[in-house]
Design a protein around this motif. Structure first.
Motif, PDB file in Angstrom:
ATOM      1  N   ALA A 124       3.691  10.822  -8.823  1.00 48.95           N
ATOM      2  CA  ALA A 124       3.324  11.046 -10.226  1.00 48.95           C
ATOM      3  C   ALA A 124       2.412  12.264 -10.350  1.00 48.95           C
ATOM      4  CB  ALA A 124       2.630   9.807 -10.788  1.00 48.95           C
ATOM      5  N   VAL A 125       1.436  12.392  -9.432  1.00 48.29           N
ATOM      6  CA  VAL A 125       0.519  13.538  -9.506  1.00 48.29           C
ATOM      7  C   VAL A 125       1.273  14.845  -9.296  1.00 48.29           C
ATOM      8  CG1 VAL A 125      -1.457  14.655  -8.433  1.00 48.29           C
ATOM      9  CG2 VAL A 125      -1.451  12.205  -8.750  1.00 48.29           C
ATOM     10  N   VAL A 126       2.184  14.854  -8.315  1.00 49.89           N
ATOM     11  CA  VAL A 126       2.946  16.071  -8.037  1.00 49.89           C
ATOM     12  C   VAL A 126       3.734  16.478  -9.281  1.00 49.89           C
ATOM     13  CG1 VAL A 126       4.878  16.983  -6.703  1.00 49.89           C
ATOM     14  CG2 VAL A 126       3.072  15.743  -5.555  1.00 49.89           C
ATOM     15  N   LEU A 181       3.134  19.904 -11.375  1.00 46.16           N
ATOM     16  CA  LEU A 181       4.196  20.903 -11.534  1.00 46.16           C
ATOM     17  C   LEU A 181       4.442  21.200 -13.004  1.00 46.16           C
ATOM     18  CD1 LEU A 181       6.777  19.879  -8.794  1.00 46.16           C
ATOM     19  CD2 LEU A 181       5.194  21.807  -8.797  1.00 46.16           C
ATOM     20  N   ALA A 182       4.471  20.144 -13.821  1.00 52.79           N
ATOM     21  CA  ALA A 182       4.743  20.339 -15.248  1.00 52.79           C
ATOM     22  C   ALA A 182       3.634  21.163 -15.896  1.00 52.79           C
ATOM     23  CB  ALA A 182       4.886  18.987 -15.938  1.00 52.79           C
ATOM     24  N   LEU A 183       2.367  20.780 -15.636  1.00 53.71           N
ATOM     25  CA  LEU A 183       1.252  21.510 -16.236  1.00 53.71           C
ATOM     26  C   LEU A 183       1.186  22.932 -15.687  1.00 53.71           C
ATOM     27  CD1 LEU A 183      -1.590  18.845 -16.323  1.00 53.71           C
ATOM     28  CD2 LEU A 183      -0.291  19.761 -18.223  1.00 53.71           C
ATOM     29  N   LEU A 194       0.836  -1.202   0.000  1.00 49.47           N
ATOM     30  CA  LEU A 194       0.000   0.000   0.000  1.00 49.47           C
ATOM     31  C   LEU A 194       0.871   1.252   0.000  1.00 49.47           C
ATOM     32  CD1 LEU A 194      -3.039   0.932   0.284  1.00 49.47           C
ATOM     33  CD2 LEU A 194      -2.425   1.436   2.621  1.00 49.47           C
ATOM     34  N   LEU A 195       1.910   1.279   0.840  1.00 47.99           N
ATOM     35  CA  LEU A 195       2.753   2.468   0.926  1.00 47.99           C
ATOM     36  C   LEU A 195       3.500   2.702  -0.379  1.00 47.99           C
ATOM     37  CD1 LEU A 195       4.122   2.185   4.553  1.00 47.99           C
ATOM     38  CD2 LEU A 195       2.317   3.653   3.662  1.00 47.99           C
ATOM     39  N   TYR A 196       3.951   1.623  -0.974  1.00 50.20           N
ATOM     40  CA  TYR A 196       4.656   1.708  -2.256  1.00 50.20           C
ATOM     41  C   TYR A 196       3.739   2.320  -3.318  1.00 50.20           C
ATOM     42  CZ  TYR A 196       6.602  -0.335  -6.553  1.00 50.20           C
ATOM     43  OH  TYR A 196       7.072  -0.536  -7.820  1.00 50.20           O
ATOM     44  N   LEU A 197       2.488   1.839  -3.360  1.00 50.07           N
ATOM     45  CA  LEU A 197       1.538   2.359  -4.346  1.00 50.07           C
ATOM     46  C   LEU A 197       1.201   3.820  -4.057  1.00 50.07           C
ATOM     47  CD1 LEU A 197      -0.911  -0.650  -4.608  1.00 50.07           C
ATOM     48  CD2 LEU A 197       0.520   0.247  -6.426  1.00 50.07           C
ATOM     49  N   LEU A 198       0.933   4.125  -2.772  1.00 47.21           N
ATOM     50  CA  LEU A 198       0.589   5.501  -2.399  1.00 47.21           C
ATOM     51  C   LEU A 198       1.692   6.463  -2.814  1.00 47.21           C
ATOM     52  CD1 LEU A 198      -0.910   5.439   1.212  1.00 47.21           C
ATOM     53  CD2 LEU A 198      -1.951   6.365  -0.842  1.00 47.21           C
ATOM     54  N   GLY A 199       2.917   6.100  -2.439  1.00 51.51           N
ATOM     55  CA  GLY A 199       4.057   6.951  -2.746  1.00 51.51           C
ATOM     56  C   GLY A 199       4.197   7.176  -4.244  1.00 51.51           C
ATOM     57  N   GLY A 200       4.063   6.119  -5.006  1.00 53.50           N
ATOM     58  CA  GLY A 200       4.216   6.215  -6.449  1.00 53.50           C
ATOM     59  C   GLY A 200       3.174   7.117  -7.071  1.00 53.50           C
ATOM     60  N   GLY A 217      -3.712  16.785  -5.568  1.00 54.37           N
ATOM     61  CA  GLY A 217      -3.762  17.972  -6.420  1.00 54.37           C
ATOM     62  C   GLY A 217      -4.311  19.166  -5.663  1.00 54.37           C
ATOM     63  N   ARG A 218      -5.337  18.926  -4.836  1.00 63.04           N
ATOM     64  CA  ARG A 218      -5.938  20.037  -4.098  1.00 63.04           C
ATOM     65  C   ARG A 218      -4.932  20.619  -3.105  1.00 63.04           C
ATOM     66  NH1 ARG A 218     -11.301  18.567  -1.616  1.00 63.04           N
ATOM     67  NH2 ARG A 218     -11.908  18.658  -3.784  1.00 63.04           N
TER      68      ARG A 218
END
Lengths: 153, 280
Positions: free
Chosen positions: B33-35, B39-41, B23-29, B183-184
């Motif tokens: 990715a969202v961050v 940032l890029a957009l 779970l932590l691995y997935l959450l972190g990933g 994102g929020r």
């Protein structure tokens, strides 16, 4: 903020309660598998000519196990990136073995030495659909095991 | 047929990883990715809004102004804050368009900087103003948003936000919730940084116009007393907490050597707005 707290509480409940139930279920599965080891299950249809079949009966074992909140969160995240949904693997494994054990219990009720041939397993999911037709978040898995029990004379 | 009874081997059908590790691995990933995408957009949006002309801004305001609600019917309501802004503008770096202040009848305690040089003061805020200096601080803060082009950047980020949500709308429940939450938080962090920058600009302008920063924190201090929940709740909001803003402004004043000074009185005026029950 309140949403986040509720979410964390639900995930923690799923993790601690669901995890505890899973461990105790596995302990029970291991014990009953060892106890019923002598009852033979065969996926083949052939009847050994040496067997003296006194009685034949259809035996079934059905088991429904619910996903817990923790598992569905882990699987939901897995849906984003793909890969092995290990959270659900133990769920299916438990359901399958429990169904076989219940079928064995039905077969043992015939008495004497029993062999079950032509054993089949089928799985279906019971989706957590809400009354308004939207998909709910907690689903269950149902496994049915069935076969032909032969009571040997 | 010779049959041997054997227990099934473990660890083949069920993956032996610990569920929390996974779970932590997935959450972190997913969060990472969202961050990155945000940032890029966001960087792309910032690069684009720097190119929006004042004329385009003028068109945008026609879309946004009605959202601020009904304006005060009495012309005098708009005149007094407008005169104050004009005085502030004499000391501020020039802007590519005139600034127009309007008072809306909304009981909310807020002021908005809209594209095209429009400042909308909500009546709930005006009703709580006690001195000219603290209103000048609020208006100078809004001028800071124009100076730093925040009103357009905010719009750009809003678009980034909507496009992210459109993508997420296609995916699974929990993943979507996680992406939305991350994102929020990111956009709130961004918006808080803007508010702080506007505060710094506003304080400097206040010091230049009045020769002192008396009244700079009065409004925030009063709000902190009246609405204690907003005083501490910072992280989950678009604005920094009131106490945080106060502390930062005071530290800035100490650092720059700005002194306190006498406040000028602010006379309440008729707005012509329909009477409403005071907001709790």
């Amino acid at each position: 903020m309140a949403d986040i707290i509720v979410f964390i509480v639900l995930v923690a409940c799923g993790y601690f309660i669901g995890g505890h139930r899973e461990r105790s279920h596995y302990r029970s599965i291991f014990a009953r598998e060892a106890a019923t080891l002598e009852l033979t299950l065969l996926s083949g249809k052939a009847i050994d000519p040496a067997w003296q079949v006194a009685q034949a009966a259809l035996v079934t074992g059905v088991c429904v196990i619910s996903v817990d909140y923790f598992k569905s969160v882990a699987a939901g995240l897995r849906n984003l990136v793909g890969g092995r949904v290990s959270a659900y693997e133990s769920l299916i494994d438990r359901a399958r073995r429990e169904a076989l054990l219940r079928m064995k219990a039905q077969a043992a009720a015939l008495g004497g030495k029993v062999v079950v041939i032509n054993v089949r397993l089928e799985t279906s999911s019971i989706s957590g659909m809400k009354a308004d037709g939207r998909s709910g978040q907690v689903a269950s898995v149902e496994v049915i095991a069935y076969g032909t029990a032969l009571a040997l004379a | 047929m010779k049959l041997t009874h054997r227990l099934p081997p473990e660890g083949i059908n069920v993956h032996p990883t610990h569920p929390l590790t996974e779970l932590l691995y997935l959450l972190g990933g997913v969060v990472a990715a969202v961050v990155l995408v945000y940032l890029a957009l966001g960087w792309a949006a910032d690069a684009l809004v720097a190119r929006i002309s004042p004329r385009t801004e003028g068109k945008l305001v026609r879309l946004l102004l009605p959202a601020a609600g009904a304006l005060a019917p009495d012309a005098r309501a708009h005149r007094a804050p407008q005169q104050l802004v004009d005085r502030l503008l004499q000391q501020a770096p020039p802007l590519p368009y005139p600034i127009r202040v309007q008072v809306a009848c909304d009981p909310g305690i807020n002021a908005l900087a809209l594209p095209g040089g429009h400042i909308v003061l909500l009546r709930g805020l005006l009703d709580r103003v006690r001195s000219e200096n603290e209103l000048a601080m609020i208006l100078a803060h809004e001028l800071g948003h124009f100076q730093l082009r925040h009103h357009l950047r905010g719009l750009g980020r809003g678009l980034v936000w909507i496009s992210l949500m459109a993508v997420v709308g296609l995916s699974a429940d929990y993943g979507a919730a996680l992406i939305e939450g991350t994102g929020r938080l990111m956009s709130m962090r961004y918006s808080q940084e803007q508010e702080e920058a506007a505060d710094r600009f506003g304080a400097a302008l206040l010091a230049r116009v009045y020769g002192h920063v008396g009244g700079m924190g009065d409004f925030f201090a009063r709000m902190a007393r009246e609405r204690p929940e907003a005083a501490v709740l910072g992280w989950f909001s678009t604005h920094p907490s009131t106490l945080q803003r106060l502390a930062r402004l005071r530290a800035l004043a100490r650092q720059r050597g700005w002194r306190e000074g006498p406040r000028r009185p602010w006379a309440p005026f008729a707005s012509g707005c329909p009477a409403v029950a005071p907001q709790r």
